[in-house]
Design an enzyme around this catalytic site. Sequence first.
Site, mmCIF file in Angstrom:
data_model
loop_
_atom_site.group_PDB
_atom_site.id
_atom_site.type_symbol
_atom_site.label_atom_id
_atom_site.label_comp_id
_atom_site.label_asym_id
_atom_site.label_seq_id
_atom_site.Cartn_x
_atom_site.Cartn_y
_atom_site.Cartn_z
ATOM 1 N N CYS A 71 0.779 -1.328 0.025
ATOM 2 C CA CYS A 71 0.055 -0.100 -0.103
ATOM 3 C C CYS A 71 0.887 1.328 0.027
ATOM 4 C CB CYS A 71 -1.065 -0.084 1.219
ATOM 5 S SG CYS A 71 -2.525 1.036 0.871
ATOM 6 N N HIS A 104 -3.419 -5.292 1.609
ATOM 7 C CA HIS A 104 -2.666 -5.349 3.105
ATOM 8 C C HIS A 104 -2.343 -6.765 3.395
ATOM 9 C CE1 HIS A 104 -2.131 -1.132 4.459
ATOM 10 N NE2 HIS A 104 -3.065 -0.865 3.794
ATOM 11 N N GLU A 122 -0.686 -8.224 5.246
ATOM 12 C CA GLU A 122 -0.218 -8.228 6.757
ATOM 13 C C GLU A 122 -1.620 -8.175 7.653
ATOM 14 O OE1 GLU A 122 0.240 -5.905 4.807
ATOM 15 O OE2 GLU A 122 0.089 -3.794 5.861
HETATM 16 N N1 GLN Z 1 -3.543 6.632 0.970
HETATM 17 C C1 GLN Z 1 -2.246 6.141 1.746
HETATM 18 C C2 GLN Z 1 -1.096 6.906 1.087
HETATM 19 O O1 GLN Z 1 -1.257 7.444 0.109
HETATM 20 C C3 GLN Z 1 -1.958 4.684 1.670
HETATM 21 C C4 GLN Z 1 -2.840 3.903 2.739
HETATM 22 C C5 GLN Z 1 -2.212 2.572 3.198
HETATM 23 O O2 GLN Z 1 -1.264 2.400 3.185
HETATM 24 N N2 GLN Z 1 -3.275 2.061 3.706
HETATM 25 O O3 GLN Z 1 -0.138 6.860 1.406
#
Ligand code: GLN
Length: 210
Positions: free
Chosen positions: A93, A190, A192
């Site tokens: 992410c 995610h 994890e």
């Molecule tokens: N929206 C977040 C970003 O741009 C990422 C969100 C996340 O890691 N769950 O960094």
Amino acid sequence: MSKSTIQIGILALQGDVLEHELMMNAVLANKGIDSKILWVRRPEQLDSLDGLIIPGGESTVMSRLVSEMRFGHKLAAKIQERVQKGMAVFGTCAGAILISKASKDQVVKDFSQALLELMDIEVIRNRYGRQRDSFERPLTIERLGNEPFPGVFIRAPIITSVGKKVEILAKDAGGIYAVKQGKLLATTFHPELTDDTRFHELFLEMILND
Ligand code: GLN
């Protein structure tokens, strides 16, 4: 890579560090590897690493912490240098955003962010909107077998384009969700935060099968 000397670290500046640590430690133990995840906060800690996990969280904050504030550019530069020398990286992410070579933002249009530019992918941050637009859905990922993977998307990005050396692991009409390029691995969701360890196992394999 010898199993007895393997060292995996997690960039522990911000984000869901503990969840990755628990999952990766469980995977290591399950494979009979006597090594525990190292929390990485200083550039010199990267010297001992075979693999680095960059967690989910807020990529703009992580960008600033690796490249501007406490360490000057040292932490970012050191990560880049270690990758050149063969260190594997797994970004989830926000971590996937940080290792991309280009990012745009769906919500805040006007925006620029320092990236590690390790992987030949382009992303759009916050692709589905804000926190309330987070969701879960099963993903088909051939490389991981028949069982669908539980996709947990939290303010997730999407991967919009990939270079020739990038292997797409998961995609559908909505976009690309998981990619691998040599020893670099990225998911927009995610793993994890689930109890499915297959991505962490894949990451370990990528390190061991060098
Ligand atoms: N929206 C977040 C970003 O741009 C990422 C969100 C996340 O890691 N769950 O960094």
